[in-house]
Design a protein around this motif. Structure first.
Motif, PDB file in Angstrom:
ATOM      1  N   LEU A 137       0.843  -1.204   0.000  1.00  0.00           N
ATOM      2  CA  LEU A 137       0.000   0.000   0.000  1.00  0.00           C
ATOM      3  C   LEU A 137       0.869   1.241   0.000  1.00  0.00           C
ATOM      4  O   LEU A 137       0.550   2.239  -0.673  1.00  0.00           O
ATOM      5  N   ASP A 138       1.968   1.198   0.709  1.00  0.00           N
ATOM      6  CA  ASP A 138       2.892   2.328   0.753  1.00  0.00           C
ATOM      7  C   ASP A 138       3.361   2.697  -0.652  1.00  0.00           C
ATOM      8  O   ASP A 138       3.287   3.855  -1.078  1.00  0.00           O
ATOM      9  N   ARG A 139       3.825   1.702  -1.392  1.00  0.00           N
ATOM     10  CA  ARG A 139       4.343   1.970  -2.733  1.00  0.00           C
ATOM     11  C   ARG A 139       3.226   2.383  -3.691  1.00  0.00           C
ATOM     12  O   ARG A 139       3.402   3.296  -4.515  1.00  0.00           O
ATOM     13  N   ALA A 140       2.089   1.729  -3.594  1.00  0.00           N
ATOM     14  CA  ALA A 140       0.983   2.040  -4.500  1.00  0.00           C
ATOM     15  C   ALA A 140       0.549   3.494  -4.362  1.00  0.00           C
ATOM     16  O   ALA A 140       0.317   4.189  -5.362  1.00  0.00           O
ATOM     17  N   VAL A 141       0.447   3.974  -3.129  1.00  0.00           N
ATOM     18  CA  VAL A 141       0.012   5.359  -2.912  1.00  0.00           C
ATOM     19  C   VAL A 141       1.104   6.334  -3.326  1.00  0.00           C
ATOM     20  O   VAL A 141       0.828   7.384  -3.921  1.00  0.00           O
ATOM     21  N   ARG A 142       2.358   6.001  -3.035  1.00  0.00           N
ATOM     22  CA  ARG A 142       3.452   6.894  -3.432  1.00  0.00           C
ATOM     23  C   ARG A 142       3.522   7.049  -4.942  1.00  0.00           C
ATOM     24  O   ARG A 142       3.809   8.141  -5.447  1.00  0.00           O
ATOM     25  N   GLU A 143       3.274   5.978  -5.668  1.00  0.00           N
ATOM     26  CA  GLU A 143       3.432   6.026  -7.119  1.00  0.00           C
ATOM     27  C   GLU A 143       2.153   6.380  -7.856  1.00  0.00           C
ATOM     28  O   GLU A 143       2.218   6.902  -8.977  1.00  0.00           O
TER      29      GLU A 143
ATOM     30  N   LEU B 138      -1.142  -5.299  -1.887  1.00  0.00           N
ATOM     31  CA  LEU B 138      -2.318  -5.172  -2.749  1.00  0.00           C
ATOM     32  C   LEU B 138      -2.168  -6.137  -3.919  1.00  0.00           C
ATOM     33  O   LEU B 138      -1.322  -5.939  -4.789  1.00  0.00           O
ATOM     34  N   GLY B 139      -2.957  -7.185  -3.923  1.00  0.00           N
ATOM     35  CA  GLY B 139      -2.885  -8.176  -4.985  1.00  0.00           C
ATOM     36  C   GLY B 139      -4.170  -8.255  -5.777  1.00  0.00           C
ATOM     37  O   GLY B 139      -5.141  -7.530  -5.510  1.00  0.00           O
ATOM     38  N   ALA B 140      -4.189  -9.130  -6.762  1.00  0.00           N
ATOM     39  CA  ALA B 140      -5.362  -9.276  -7.616  1.00  0.00           C
ATOM     40  C   ALA B 140      -6.579  -9.735  -6.831  1.00  0.00           C
ATOM     41  O   ALA B 140      -7.708  -9.389  -7.162  1.00  0.00           O
ATOM     42  N   GLY B 141      -6.371 -10.528  -5.774  1.00  0.00           N
ATOM     43  CA  GLY B 141      -7.479 -11.024  -4.980  1.00  0.00           C
ATOM     44  C   GLY B 141      -7.841 -10.120  -3.827  1.00  0.00           C
ATOM     45  O   GLY B 141      -8.658 -10.500  -2.986  1.00  0.00           O
ATOM     46  N   GLY B 142      -7.253  -8.941  -3.751  1.00  0.00           N
ATOM     47  CA  GLY B 142      -7.520  -8.027  -2.652  1.00  0.00           C
ATOM     48  C   GLY B 142      -6.272  -7.806  -1.815  1.00  0.00           C
ATOM     49  O   GLY B 142      -5.180  -8.285  -2.147  1.00  0.00           O
ATOM     50  N   PRO B 143      -6.401  -7.085  -0.704  1.00  0.00           N
ATOM     51  CA  PRO B 143      -5.240  -6.828   0.141  1.00  0.00           C
ATOM     52  C   PRO B 143      -4.927  -8.008   1.047  1.00  0.00           C
ATOM     53  O   PRO B 143      -5.794  -8.836   1.345  1.00  0.00           O
ATOM     54  N   ARG B 144      -3.668  -8.089   1.468  1.00  0.00           N
ATOM     55  CA  ARG B 144      -3.239  -9.081   2.441  1.00  0.00           C
ATOM     56  C   ARG B 144      -2.364  -8.386   3.481  1.00  0.00           C
ATOM     57  O   ARG B 144      -1.441  -7.648   3.132  1.00  0.00           O
ATOM     58  N   VAL B 145      -2.656  -8.628   4.751  1.00  0.00           N
ATOM     59  CA  VAL B 145      -1.812  -8.135   5.834  1.00  0.00           C
ATOM     60  C   VAL B 145      -0.694  -9.142   6.049  1.00  0.00           C
ATOM     61  O   VAL B 145      -0.939 -10.349   6.109  1.00  0.00           O
ATOM     62  N   ILE B 146       0.517  -8.641   6.143  1.00  0.00           N
ATOM     63  CA  ILE B 146       1.670  -9.520   6.353  1.00  0.00           C
ATOM     64  C   ILE B 146       2.326  -9.203   7.687  1.00  0.00           C
ATOM     65  O   ILE B 146       2.035  -8.188   8.323  1.00  0.00           O
ATOM     66  N   ASP B 147       3.229 -10.084   8.103  1.00  0.00           N
ATOM     67  CA  ASP B 147       4.028  -9.921   9.319  1.00  0.00           C
ATOM     68  C   ASP B 147       3.210  -9.929  10.591  1.00  0.00           C
ATOM     69  O   ASP B 147       3.627  -9.382  11.601  1.00  0.00           O
TER      70      ASP B 147
ATOM     71  N   GLY C  52      -4.309   2.866 -11.835  1.00  0.00           N
ATOM     72  CA  GLY C  52      -2.885   2.893 -11.547  1.00  0.00           C
ATOM     73  C   GLY C  52      -2.461   1.699 -10.718  1.00  0.00           C
ATOM     74  O   GLY C  52      -1.417   1.085 -10.976  1.00  0.00           O
ATOM     75  N   VAL C  53      -3.254   1.356  -9.702  1.00  0.00           N
ATOM     76  CA  VAL C  53      -2.933   0.200  -8.862  1.00  0.00           C
ATOM     77  C   VAL C  53      -3.076  -1.082  -9.672  1.00  0.00           C
ATOM     78  O   VAL C  53      -2.267  -2.004  -9.568  1.00  0.00           O
ATOM     79  N   ARG C  54      -4.105  -1.115 -10.502  1.00  0.00           N
ATOM     80  CA  ARG C  54      -4.302  -2.282 -11.354  1.00  0.00           C
ATOM     81  C   ARG C  54      -3.079  -2.514 -12.243  1.00  0.00           C
ATOM     82  O   ARG C  54      -2.614  -3.653 -12.409  1.00  0.00           O
ATOM     83  N   SER C  55      -2.527  -1.444 -12.785  1.00  0.00           N
ATOM     84  CA  SER C  55      -1.339  -1.574 -13.639  1.00  0.00           C
ATOM     85  C   SER C  55      -0.136  -2.061 -12.840  1.00  0.00           C
ATOM     86  O   SER C  55       0.668  -2.859 -13.325  1.00  0.00           O
TER      87      SER C  55
ATOM     88  N   VAL D 215      -0.203  -3.976 -10.144  1.00  0.00           N
ATOM     89  CA  VAL D 215      -0.394  -5.401  -9.883  1.00  0.00           C
ATOM     90  C   VAL D 215       0.002  -6.217 -11.111  1.00  0.00           C
ATOM     91  O   VAL D 215       0.669  -7.255 -11.008  1.00  0.00           O
ATOM     92  N   ALA D 216      -0.388  -5.746 -12.291  1.00  0.00           N
ATOM     93  CA  ALA D 216      -0.050  -6.454 -13.527  1.00  0.00           C
ATOM     94  C   ALA D 216       1.461  -6.532 -13.722  1.00  0.00           C
ATOM     95  O   ALA D 216       1.990  -7.551 -14.195  1.00  0.00           O
ATOM     96  N   LEU D 217       2.186  -5.467 -13.360  1.00  0.00           N
ATOM     97  CA  LEU D 217       3.643  -5.481 -13.476  1.00  0.00           C
ATOM     98  C   LEU D 217       4.259  -6.544 -12.564  1.00  0.00           C
ATOM     99  O   LEU D 217       5.182  -7.271 -12.961  1.00  0.00           O
ATOM    100  N   TYR D 218       3.744  -6.632 -11.345  1.00  0.00           N
ATOM    101  CA  TYR D 218       4.244  -7.640 -10.407  1.00  0.00           C
ATOM    102  C   TYR D 218       3.954  -9.045 -10.904  1.00  0.00           C
ATOM    103  O   TYR D 218       4.787  -9.946 -10.802  1.00  0.00           O
TER     104      TYR D 218
END
Length: 333
Positions: free
Chosen positions: A112-118, A158-167, A291-294, A296-299
């Protein structure tokens, strides 16, 4: 994104062949790993790809080898009990390995940090649905009697299936206080709660709710509620709950304000938050902006390239993680 393995990087951790480097953090390095164990029933077995975190050797020395491993062993067992659609599932771990490690479900997508920054702040309707997903993640974590203690934009994928909390669980300190034996702070200053600033023994489930509100503020505005600057200044603002919410869209502000109350007992719990978000129109299907969709596609593309370059693993190609379609803000099918 996916980086090349360094010359000093391990090539195999437990049953996982390492394919790429995902990054590094306070506890160690994280790698993309492919499970080499035979899986004749891939659909019912663990995912073939995982994020494999390897603990830094100096942490063993600083905390005491036996004490660290005992704590790590308990944390693995606890984190394994966390279940839910919006948390990255713990797959395996070994506290007795020369370098302790754990493997979690891999999510192809930006933080989410990177998605919002970019890409800029998310629309209010997306923030509501993101909030609903994160509340459900916290319900699963708390149900397992685990406190996240470090919920922040960098720990939400942020993935194709929605967000995931890690750690979850594992990210917390192996001791009971806010500072480790080495003097390093556990937690991220701008996303800690006032009681967390006072020390780890004061952290409760409502502390994660406070952090959740800070995360939603960042998602909606591109800034955390307590600003930036010297750590001491940020921690002081957190300790006084001096949040700056002028930039938060009005339709989100009241909920975020309620979660940022200084008194933990005055904050809504996750059950109340789920009801409020649903009543406000939060959807089970998150609509990512274009933008977020794009991103995710790059990843996903980088992952596919890495898997192809790796070739067969234990006689078979790694299985790409299953994903539901990513919906843009303009076209939802």
């Amino acid at each position: 994104m996916l980086g090349e393995l360094h010359e000093r990087s391990p090539r195999q951790i437990g049953p996982y062949r390492l394919l790429a480097r995902l990054g590094a953090g306070g506890m160690g390095e994280v790698f993309l790993g492919a499970d080499t164990r035979p899986s004749p029933h891939a659909a019912s077995g663990p995912p073939s790809l995982a994020a494999v975190k390897v603990v830094r050797a100096d942490l063993l020395t600083a905390a005491g080898d036996d004490a660290f491993r005992d704590r790590f062993r308990r944390e693995i067992a606890t984190a394994r009990a966390v279940e839910g659609r919006f948390t990255a599932r713990l797959l395996a771990g070994d506290a007795d390995a020369p370098a302790p490690w754990l493997a979690t479900e891999y999510v192809a997508g930006p933080t989410l940090d990177r998605a919002v920054r970019e890409c800029g702040p998310l629309p209010p309707e997306t923030v509501r649905s993101l909030g609903l997903a994160l509340v459900r993640a916290l319900r699963g974590i708390h149900h397992a009697r685990v406190l996240h203690r470090d919920l922040k934009p960098a720990n939400v994928l942020l993935g194709a299936g929605g967000p995931r909390v890690i750690d979850f669980g594992i990210a917390r300190d192996f001791g009971a206080s806010t500072l480790t034996a080495t003097g390093a702070m556990v937690g991220s200053p701008g996303y800690m709660s006032p009681e967390h600033v006072l020390g780890g023994r004061h952290v409760v489930s409502a502390s994660d709710v406070f952090s959740l509100a800070s995360v939603l503020c960042y998602a909606a505005t591109g800034e955390g509620p307590f600003g930036t600057g010297p750590v001491a200044a940020v921690l002081y603002r957190v300790s006084q709950a001096e949040a700056q919410l002028d930039a938060v869209p009005v339709e989100l502000r009241e909920l975020i304000e309620d979660c940022l109350r200084p008194d933990p007992s005055a904050r809504p719990d996750v059950i109340a938050l789920e009801t409020r978000l649903r009543d406000a129109g939060a959807s089970d299907r998150i609509v990512w902006p274009d933008g977020v969709r794009s991103q995710v596609a790059l990843y996903e593309g980088a992952l596919a390239d890495t898997v192809r370059a790796a070739g067969p693993v234990a006689g078979r190609l790694p299985t790409m993680p299953g994903a539901s379609p990513v919906h843009s803000a303009q076209t939802v099918t």
